[in-house]
Design an enzyme around this catalytic site. Structure first.
Site, PDB file in Angstrom:
ATOM      1  N   ASP A  66      18.349  28.951 -37.864  1.00  0.00           N
ATOM      2  CA  ASP A  66      17.332  28.636 -38.990  1.00  0.00           C
ATOM      3  C   ASP A  66      17.968  28.050 -40.184  1.00  0.00           C
ATOM      4  O   ASP A  66      17.295  27.327 -40.830  1.00  0.00           O
ATOM      5  CB  ASP A  66      16.532  29.941 -39.653  1.00  0.00           C
ATOM      6  CG  ASP A  66      17.699  31.083 -39.455  1.00  0.00           C
ATOM      7  OD1 ASP A  66      18.825  30.888 -39.511  1.00  0.00           O
ATOM      8  OD2 ASP A  66      17.244  32.448 -39.693  1.00  0.00           O
ATOM      9  N   ALA A  70       0.648  -1.268  -0.004  1.00  0.00           N
ATOM     10  CA  ALA A  70       0.133  -0.096   0.048  1.00  0.00           C
ATOM     11  C   ALA A  70       0.990   1.294  -0.089  1.00  0.00           C
ATOM     12  O   ALA A  70       0.472   2.301  -0.579  1.00  0.00           O
ATOM     13  CB  ALA A  70      -0.990   0.035   1.326  1.00  0.00           C
ATOM     14  N   ASP A 125      23.222  25.591 -38.847  1.00  0.00           N
ATOM     15  CA  ASP A 125      22.956  26.152 -37.461  1.00  0.00           C
ATOM     16  C   ASP A 125      22.845  24.588 -36.865  1.00  0.00           C
ATOM     17  O   ASP A 125      22.628  24.655 -35.351  1.00  0.00           O
ATOM     18  CB  ASP A 125      21.604  26.883 -37.426  1.00  0.00           C
ATOM     19  CG  ASP A 125      21.906  28.299 -37.551  1.00  0.00           C
ATOM     20  OD1 ASP A 125      23.126  28.835 -37.195  1.00  0.00           O
ATOM     21  OD2 ASP A 125      20.836  28.935 -37.986  1.00  0.00           O
ATOM     22  N   GLU A 169       3.037   4.221  -6.841  1.00  0.00           N
ATOM     23  CA  GLU A 169       3.064   3.980  -7.907  1.00  0.00           C
ATOM     24  C   GLU A 169       2.318   4.626  -8.946  1.00  0.00           C
ATOM     25  O   GLU A 169       2.691   4.744 -10.259  1.00  0.00           O
ATOM     26  CB  GLU A 169       2.087   2.642  -8.108  1.00  0.00           C
ATOM     27  CG  GLU A 169       0.845   2.442  -7.618  1.00  0.00           C
ATOM     28  CD  GLU A 169       0.568   3.202  -6.283  1.00  0.00           C
ATOM     29  OE1 GLU A 169       0.982   2.808  -5.308  1.00  0.00           O
ATOM     30  OE2 GLU A 169       0.189   4.464  -6.398  1.00  0.00           O
ATOM     31  N   ASP A 181      18.610  34.748 -32.318  1.00  0.00           N
ATOM     32  CA  ASP A 181      19.011  35.396 -33.667  1.00  0.00           C
ATOM     33  C   ASP A 181      18.331  36.842 -33.431  1.00  0.00           C
ATOM     34  O   ASP A 181      17.491  37.167 -32.451  1.00  0.00           O
ATOM     35  CB  ASP A 181      18.104  34.521 -34.691  1.00  0.00           C
ATOM     36  CG  ASP A 181      18.970  33.409 -35.052  1.00  0.00           C
ATOM     37  OD1 ASP A 181      20.259  33.372 -34.831  1.00  0.00           O
ATOM     38  OD2 ASP A 181      18.384  32.693 -35.877  1.00  0.00           O
TER      39      ASP A 181
HETATM   40  P1  ADP Z   1      20.794  37.525 -39.501  1.00  0.00           P
HETATM   41  O1  ADP Z   1      19.839  36.384 -40.134  1.00  0.00           O
HETATM   42  O2  ADP Z   1      21.392  36.874 -38.417  1.00  0.00           O
HETATM   43  O3  ADP Z   1      20.346  38.847 -39.768  1.00  0.00           O
HETATM   44  P2  ADP Z   1      22.346  36.719 -42.125  1.00  0.00           P
HETATM   45  O4  ADP Z   1      23.474  35.761 -42.022  1.00  0.00           O
HETATM   46  O5  ADP Z   1      21.083  36.188 -42.707  1.00  0.00           O
HETATM   47  O6  ADP Z   1      22.150  37.493 -40.662  1.00  0.00           O
HETATM   48  O7  ADP Z   1      22.811  37.956 -42.980  1.00  0.00           O
HETATM   49  C1  ADP Z   1      24.042  38.606 -42.841  1.00  0.00           C
HETATM   50  C2  ADP Z   1      24.345  39.677 -43.859  1.00  0.00           C
HETATM   51  O8  ADP Z   1      24.436  39.203 -45.005  1.00  0.00           O
HETATM   52  C3  ADP Z   1      23.423  40.851 -43.702  1.00  0.00           C
HETATM   53  O9  ADP Z   1      23.568  41.834 -42.808  1.00  0.00           O
HETATM   54  C4  ADP Z   1      23.213  41.255 -45.011  1.00  0.00           C
HETATM   55  O10 ADP Z   1      24.141  42.356 -45.554  1.00  0.00           O
HETATM   56  C5  ADP Z   1      23.677  40.039 -45.959  1.00  0.00           C
HETATM   57  N1  ADP Z   1      22.328  39.462 -46.431  1.00  0.00           N
HETATM   58  C6  ADP Z   1      21.533  38.938 -45.708  1.00  0.00           C
HETATM   59  N2  ADP Z   1      20.564  38.105 -46.693  1.00  0.00           N
HETATM   60  C7  ADP Z   1      20.743  38.367 -47.533  1.00  0.00           C
HETATM   61  C8  ADP Z   1      20.164  38.239 -49.014  1.00  0.00           C
HETATM   62  N3  ADP Z   1      19.511  37.485 -49.137  1.00  0.00           N
HETATM   63  N4  ADP Z   1      21.137  38.433 -50.167  1.00  0.00           N
HETATM   64  C9  ADP Z   1      22.316  39.052 -49.945  1.00  0.00           C
HETATM   65  N5  ADP Z   1      22.691  39.654 -48.779  1.00  0.00           N
HETATM   66  C10 ADP Z   1      22.001  39.201 -47.862  1.00  0.00           C
HETATM   67 MG    MG Z   2      19.176  35.636 -41.964  1.00  0.00          MG
END
Ligand code: ADP
Ligand code: MG
Length: 899
Positions: free
Chosen positions: A629, A282, A633, A286, A328
């Site tokens: 993302d 008892a 990562d 459980e 982020d």
């Molecule tokens: P977070 O998502 O941390 O803000 P990212 O790694 O996505 O950083 O981006 C880093 C840098 O790359 C940004 O500051 C920007 O200048 C450049 N960047 C982000 N997205 C793009 C894209 N789609 N094309 C070109 N340059 C980009």
């Molecule tokens: Mg980004």
């Protein structure tokens, strides 16, 4: 189906009756009917009966069962029937609860959406991956999970991880190929992608050749689908405790037997043994494991309501321990609703009006609309943003346009639309011959576009990598050599825009020569893109701080942008930015030193830096949650204590490596999940205290009985307490609502076990208290009805007496269940917060009345009706118990406040 993997691509398209424009909606509907949804049907699961039977293997249950068998052997059939019934009910409850917990998790997981970009009827669209049919044309890019077997039509630096299919985890390059050799193994087929594999870099276009169970993965899945049930640390701890209790069972039993023999003058071995076995059975705890999984499952469900989906129950528990969140910036702290606000081109600043993606707005120069000359010179700048871009605006949608792709890129398209460019038309004529995809490490992207026989490369990216590739600068319609002064100027403007919390994207171009794509660029200009902080974040960061949780921003964005956002969301008034380059120079020791500073944020980092930060924090004995993302990562997500992926902007790969998915991407959801995790732990604590109070009270009443030579409670009544009167309240406590502000405290220390000194004290004082009070009422009743110590009592009188002990016991515990809801608040404030507890109290009272007053039933339970005259005393006694608990609670909480 396999021939599609080898035939020439044009034959494949023909055989699948599809074109590069995709299928029509009617055709899709037709094929969905024919091929069914693109899902893998689960493999064989353990049958229900099996998992029901599994309940009986529990060590504690085995003890109960042996007690039943033993009772039967020595002829006490009634007892053994009751015990068997109890075991059965317990197994049933355990089974239902576990089943429910599993179902909850399954349901949560199946809601995690996975989307794919397809072309149907000539338009790009996002659909759920379950809606794919053979013949669909799909776009794939870095981080996507491949959700069907796909034959490639066109590729760009496309690499996959095929480990799910081939076991090989090295990146595998994939290419659009012509006819392939028919004798190839799956792992050597380079022109196709297989369901279940992942794109780790690059991008491509392909045609779906097999879906669902017809895919290669489907063939493997038939054998391997299996739910992975991992035990949480708490579950392990309680299993451990249960084992200790079970092991000490034999000792307790013999101890009881010995005591019974020493005291009882009419000792009879089999009676004594029966007594010892039943009492020992008892007091076995459980209900614990089942309640813990239910509490965790309910927590998981509450989290899902707050937009966090967890993947295994143990995460609920770990969440409650988190004391650092590494987050982020983009999309998590900010809205990820990017809007181009400022433009720098050829020495001039321009501003862009309008907010969000809506295309209403215009480009202004010195507050005035653009003149014709200005329009002409800006054209090249905007076109570059349109070409070096993978996003899309689909205007064909009935309820407004659909924006597909990275918000940063979409915002650049929207700006071009505001400028007056029809982005769709511009790109329709352009043929992309080559591409350098964007990665977080590279921080730029490029596309080679062929127009009128001439190839041009268009670049966009962060200022630093772009400018370091530039040889020239576009001024006044001419390509001039770029001077140090130009570079200085561009960097200044970048800093300027960044410190206003804008994300800066630079663009450049060059005529393609035959050398490599990178280098010798002509600089064009800058976009300043606003990404406003999420409204709720500031408040939640405050809550997190108060709860002893530190938040550290880690972003790939510019330091000044990061710092400006950190200030706006209240992360720090004076953030100290550490960038990736600085991190590279630091060793782990230096990094740990740095992390002691509460104002630190990280910018211009890449995913490997994130991993280092997480590891350093863990070395400092923190329990770390990290968001991510991208594909890269994954290592950080995996090595953290809770890896959190983005539900909207996250790649499929990151979601797979995570423990939890934020359905709305918001930082705030993490904090709410932590809160739920803490509540769950507290509930388990409350439940445990409650449960063990009963057991301690029962055991000490039995000890008192041995000393007095009269049993105030029979074993069967202890079982009826544990499985009858108190089950309801115990379960209701296990899923209690929050009463004390759990976010006003520091995180729980992982090293302090559930069964710690404080909870042991609690259980001892409340259990012994309850026992003293109920045994006293029992004795008063017995004495006043003529019984005397040393005399064998009349059986009917004893049955009434034990019914009284039982009732005081039950009522006392009902009141305790309310008192336990808070460790600080007085009980009168705690009655109505959890309706389940009220229903449980009513159910318990009904149960007590049934077993005490229903003829036959009470006889079975060795009880007899309680005379009305005893009721006032029973009620007073249980209230006395409550007052006793409350006074101690008040004393302790005051002592804590003072100290
Ligand atoms: P977070 O998502 O941390 O803000 P990212 O790694 O996505 O950083 O981006 C880093 C840098 O790359 C940004 O500051 C920007 O200048 C450049 N960047 C982000 N997205 C793009 C894209 N789609 N094309 C070109 N340059 C980009
Ligand atoms: Mg980004």
């Amino acid at each position: 189906m396999l021939t599609y993997l080898y035939d020439n691509i044009s034959e494949v398209l023909k055989n699948l009756r599809t074109t590069k424009e995709g299928l029509s909606d009617i055709e899709v509907a037709d094929r969905t009917r024919k091929y069914g949804p693109n899902i893998l049907k689960g493999g064989k699961k353990a049958s229900l009966i099996f998992s029901f039977l599994k309940q009986f293997t529990d060590l504690l249950i085995i003890i109960l069962l042996s007690a039943a068998i033993f009772s039967a052997i020595i002829g006490s059939y009634k007892d053994s029937i009751v015990i068997l019934l109890i075991v059965f009910i317990n197994a049933l409850i355990g089974f239902i609860q576990e089943h429910r917990a599993e179902k909850t998790i399954e349901a949560l997981n199946s809601h995690l959406p996975q989307t794919v970009t397809v072309i149907r009827d000539g338009n790009k669209k996002k659909i759920d991956s379950t809606e794919l049919v053979p013949g669909d044309i799909v776009y794939l890019s870095e981080g996507d999970k491949v959700s069907a077997d796909i034959r490639l039509i066109q590729t760009n630096e496309l690499y996959t991880n095929d480990s799910t299919i081939t076991g090989e985890s090295e990146p595998q390059e994939k290419k659009a190929l012509g006819r392939e050799n028919r004798n190839l193994e799956l792992g050597d087929i380079l022109g196709s992608l297989f369901a279940g594999t992942q794109i780790i870099s690059g991008n491509g276009i392909g045609v779906v050749v097999a879906t669902g169970m017809s895919s290669q993965l489907g063939k493997i899945a038939q054998e391997t689908t299996k739910v992975n049930v991992q035990k949480s640390p708490l579950q392990k701890e309680t299993d451990h405790i249960a084992k200790i209790v079970a092991k000490s069972f034999v000792f307790v039993m013999f101890g009881l037997l010995l005591a019974y023999y020493l005291i009882n003058r009419y000792f009879n071995l089999s009676e004594g043994l029966l007594f010892a076995v039943q009492i020992a059975a008892a007091i076995v705890p459980e209900g614990l494991p089942a309640t813990i999984s239910v509490a965790l499952a309910i927590g998981a469900r509450r989290m899902a309501k707050r937009k966090s989906a967890i993947k295994k129950l143990s995460t609920v528990e770990t969440l409650g321990e988190i004391n650092v969140i590494v987050t982020d910036k983009t999309g998590t702290l900010t809205k990820n609703e990017m809007t181009v606000k400022d433009i720098y081109f050829d020495g001039e600043m321009y501003s862009v009006t309008g907010s969000g993606y809506g295309s209403s707005g215009e480009i202004l120069h010195n507050e005035l609309p653009l003149g014709i000359t200005e329009k002409r010179i800006l054209n090249k700048f905007f076109n570059t943003g349109v070409y070096a871009n993978n996003s899309d605006i689909n205007y064909e949608k009935p309820n407004g346009p659909e924006y597909i792709g990275d918000p940063t890129e979409v915002s650049i398209l929207v700006a071009a639309e505001k400028f007056g460019i029809n982005t769709f038309k511009v790109r329709e004529k352009a043929i992309v011959t080559e591409e350098i995809p964007f990665t977080s490490e590279r921080k730029f992207m490029a596309k080679v576009i062929k127009e009128k026989g001439e190839e041009t490369v268009y670049f966009k990216g962060a200022t630093d990598p772009i400018i370091s590739m530039c040889k020239k600068i576009y001024k006044n319609g001419h390509e001039l050599d770029i001077t140090p002064k130009d570079i200085h100027n561009i960097k200044n403007i970048t800093d300027n825009l960044s410190s206003r919390a804008l994300r800066v994207i630079a663009c450049a171009y060059k005529k393609k020569d035959n050398k490599k794509i990178e280098g010798d660029l002509v600089f064009l200009g800058l976009y300043g893109i606003i990404d406003p902080p999420r409204a709720e974040v500031k408040e939640t960061i405050k809550i997190a701080k108060k709860a002893g949780i530190r938040t550290i921003m880690v972003t790939g964005d510019h330091g000044l942008t990061a710092s400006a956002i950190a200030q706006r969301v209240g992360l720090s008034e004076n953030p100290k930015v550490i960038n990736g380059e600085k991190l590279n120079q630091l060793n782990d020791h230096g990094l740990i030193e740095l992390l002691h500073d509460e104002d630190i944020i990280f910018a211009r980092v890449d995913p490997m830096h994130k991993l280092r930060i997480v590891k350093a924090l863990q070395k400092m004995h923190n329990i770390v949650a990290v968001t991510g993302d991208g594909v890269n990562d994954s290592p950080a997500l995996k090595s953290s204590d809770v890896g959190i992926a983005m539900g909207i902007s996250g790649t499929d790969v990151s979601r797979e490596s995570s423990d939890m998915v934020l359905l709305n991407d918001s930082y705030s959801s993490i904090v709410w999940a932590v809160k739920e995790g803490r509540i769950v732990y507290e509930n388990i604590e409350k439940f445990t205290k409650f449960e063990f109070t009963t057991h301690v009270a029962a055991l000490s009443s039995v000890v008192a009985g041995i000393v007095l030579g009269i049993m105030p409670l029979f074993a069967i009544q202890i079982l009826l307490m544990d499985y009858g009167a108190e089950t309801f309240s115990a379960f209701a406590l296990g899923v209690d609502t929050e009463e004390d502000d759990v976010m006003a405290r520091k995180p729980r220390n992982r090293k302090i076990p559930l069964f710690n000194i404080n909870s042991i004290y609690y259980v001892l004082r409340s259990g012994i208290g309850l026992s003293i009070i109920s045994v006293s009422v029992f004795l008063i009743f017995m004495y006043s009805n003529g019984w005397q110590i040393g005399v064998k009592p009349d059986l009917n009188l004893l049955f009434t007496g034990t019914a009284i002990t039982y009732t005081v016991f039950a009522l006392g515990q009902i009141l305790n269940s309310f008192s336990l809801r808070s460790t600080t608040k007085p009980v009168y404030k705690l009655f109505f917060g959890n309706m389940k507890l009220i229903y449980a109290a009513i159910a318990s009272i009904v149960f007590v009345f049934l077993v005490v007053y229903i003829p036959g039933l009470n006889n079975f339970a060795k009880m007899a009706p309680i005379p009305a005259i005893m009721w006032p005393m029973i009620i007073i006694a249980s209230i006395v118990y409550l007052v006793y608990l409350e006074v101690i609670k008040f004393g302790l909480s005051r002592a804590k406040r003072i100290s």
